[in-house]
Scaffold this motif. Structure first.
Motif, PDB file in Angstrom:
ATOM      1  N   VAL A  43      35.349 -27.549 -18.080  1.00  0.00           N
ATOM      2  CA  VAL A  43      35.286 -25.739 -18.344  1.00  0.00           C
ATOM      3  C   VAL A  43      36.660 -25.365 -17.833  1.00  0.00           C
ATOM      4  O   VAL A  43      37.192 -24.727 -18.459  1.00  0.00           O
ATOM      5  N   LYS A  44      37.090 -25.828 -16.754  1.00  0.00           N
ATOM      6  CA  LYS A  44      38.472 -25.607 -16.383  1.00  0.00           C
ATOM      7  C   LYS A  44      39.754 -25.922 -17.289  1.00  0.00           C
ATOM      8  O   LYS A  44      40.554 -25.055 -17.327  1.00  0.00           O
ATOM      9  N   GLN A  45      39.506 -27.295 -18.000  1.00  0.00           N
ATOM     10  CA  GLN A  45      40.507 -27.769 -18.905  1.00  0.00           C
ATOM     11  C   GLN A  45      40.518 -26.815 -20.022  1.00  0.00           C
ATOM     12  O   GLN A  45      41.620 -26.318 -20.602  1.00  0.00           O
ATOM     13  N   ILE A  46      39.062 -26.481 -20.652  1.00  0.00           N
ATOM     14  CA  ILE A  46      39.044 -25.608 -21.806  1.00  0.00           C
ATOM     15  C   ILE A  46      39.583 -24.436 -21.417  1.00  0.00           C
ATOM     16  O   ILE A  46      40.466 -23.769 -22.440  1.00  0.00           O
ATOM     17  N   GLY A  47      39.496 -23.824 -20.408  1.00  0.00           N
ATOM     18  CA  GLY A  47      40.108 -22.442 -19.836  1.00  0.00           C
ATOM     19  C   GLY A  47      41.448 -22.609 -19.853  1.00  0.00           C
ATOM     20  O   GLY A  47      42.213 -21.595 -20.469  1.00  0.00           O
ATOM     21  N   GLY A  52      46.610 -20.686 -22.715  1.00  0.00           N
ATOM     22  CA  GLY A  52      47.975 -20.924 -23.212  1.00  0.00           C
ATOM     23  C   GLY A  52      48.235 -20.451 -24.698  1.00  0.00           C
ATOM     24  O   GLY A  52      49.433 -20.478 -25.290  1.00  0.00           O
ATOM     25  N   HIS A  53      47.426 -19.811 -25.391  1.00  0.00           N
ATOM     26  CA  HIS A  53      47.602 -19.343 -26.668  1.00  0.00           C
ATOM     27  C   HIS A  53      47.185 -17.762 -26.735  1.00  0.00           C
ATOM     28  O   HIS A  53      46.095 -17.359 -26.828  1.00  0.00           O
ATOM     29  N   PRO A  54      48.111 -17.049 -26.590  1.00  0.00           N
ATOM     30  CA  PRO A  54      47.854 -15.523 -26.510  1.00  0.00           C
ATOM     31  C   PRO A  54      47.065 -15.070 -27.702  1.00  0.00           C
ATOM     32  O   PRO A  54      46.521 -14.097 -27.692  1.00  0.00           O
ATOM     33  N   LYS A  55      47.506 -15.458 -29.047  1.00  0.00           N
ATOM     34  CA  LYS A  55      46.985 -14.814 -30.085  1.00  0.00           C
ATOM     35  C   LYS A  55      45.346 -15.243 -30.145  1.00  0.00           C
ATOM     36  O   LYS A  55      44.927 -14.208 -30.686  1.00  0.00           O
ATOM     37  N   ILE A  59      42.543 -12.453 -30.708  1.00  0.00           N
ATOM     38  CA  ILE A  59      41.484 -12.443 -31.625  1.00  0.00           C
ATOM     39  C   ILE A  59      40.133 -12.510 -31.236  1.00  0.00           C
ATOM     40  O   ILE A  59      39.236 -11.815 -31.570  1.00  0.00           O
ATOM     41  N   VAL A  60      39.856 -13.272 -30.036  1.00  0.00           N
ATOM     42  CA  VAL A  60      38.729 -13.411 -29.598  1.00  0.00           C
ATOM     43  C   VAL A  60      38.295 -12.118 -28.569  1.00  0.00           C
ATOM     44  O   VAL A  60      37.462 -11.453 -28.693  1.00  0.00           O
ATOM     45  N   GLY A  61      39.608 -11.291 -28.018  1.00  0.00           N
ATOM     46  CA  GLY A  61      38.955  -9.910 -27.656  1.00  0.00           C
ATOM     47  C   GLY A  61      38.678  -9.085 -28.585  1.00  0.00           C
ATOM     48  O   GLY A  61      37.783  -8.197 -28.201  1.00  0.00           O
ATOM     49  N   VAL A  62      39.208  -9.019 -29.987  1.00  0.00           N
ATOM     50  CA  VAL A  62      38.787  -8.059 -30.919  1.00  0.00           C
ATOM     51  C   VAL A  62      37.441  -8.326 -31.322  1.00  0.00           C
ATOM     52  O   VAL A  62      36.698  -7.550 -31.520  1.00  0.00           O
TER      53      VAL A  62
END
Length: 79
Positions: A43-47, A52-55, A59-62
């Protein structure tokens, strides 16, 4: 995990309408919490990879904002 269990205990409704989103969200929280307990390093690695990908984060936030607005509208609708 606690929030997911609360949702699943009170709203485990498998009807094909908008309320299914609430049930699926509850089960996703339960499974996500269990995964965090079983494999915290993964989970830490995925996070870290996601941060590292702001875009992607935008998108996820929207997506979550639109889903929240939809559920709020449906929850307060009288019809």
């Amino acid at each position: 995990m606690t929030a997911g269990l609360s949702i699943v205990n009170t709203h485990n409704v498998w009807v094909l309408d908008w309320t299914l989103i609430v049930t699926l969200f509850g089960w996703a929280l339960v499974l996500g919490g269990a995964f965090r307990i079983i494999a915290p390093r993964i989970v830490k690695q995925i996070g870290e990879a996601t941060m590292g990908h702001p875009k992607t984060m935008r998108i996820v936030g929207v997506f979550w904002a639109l889903l929240g607005a939809f559920l709020t509208f449906k929850g307060y609708a009288w019809f």
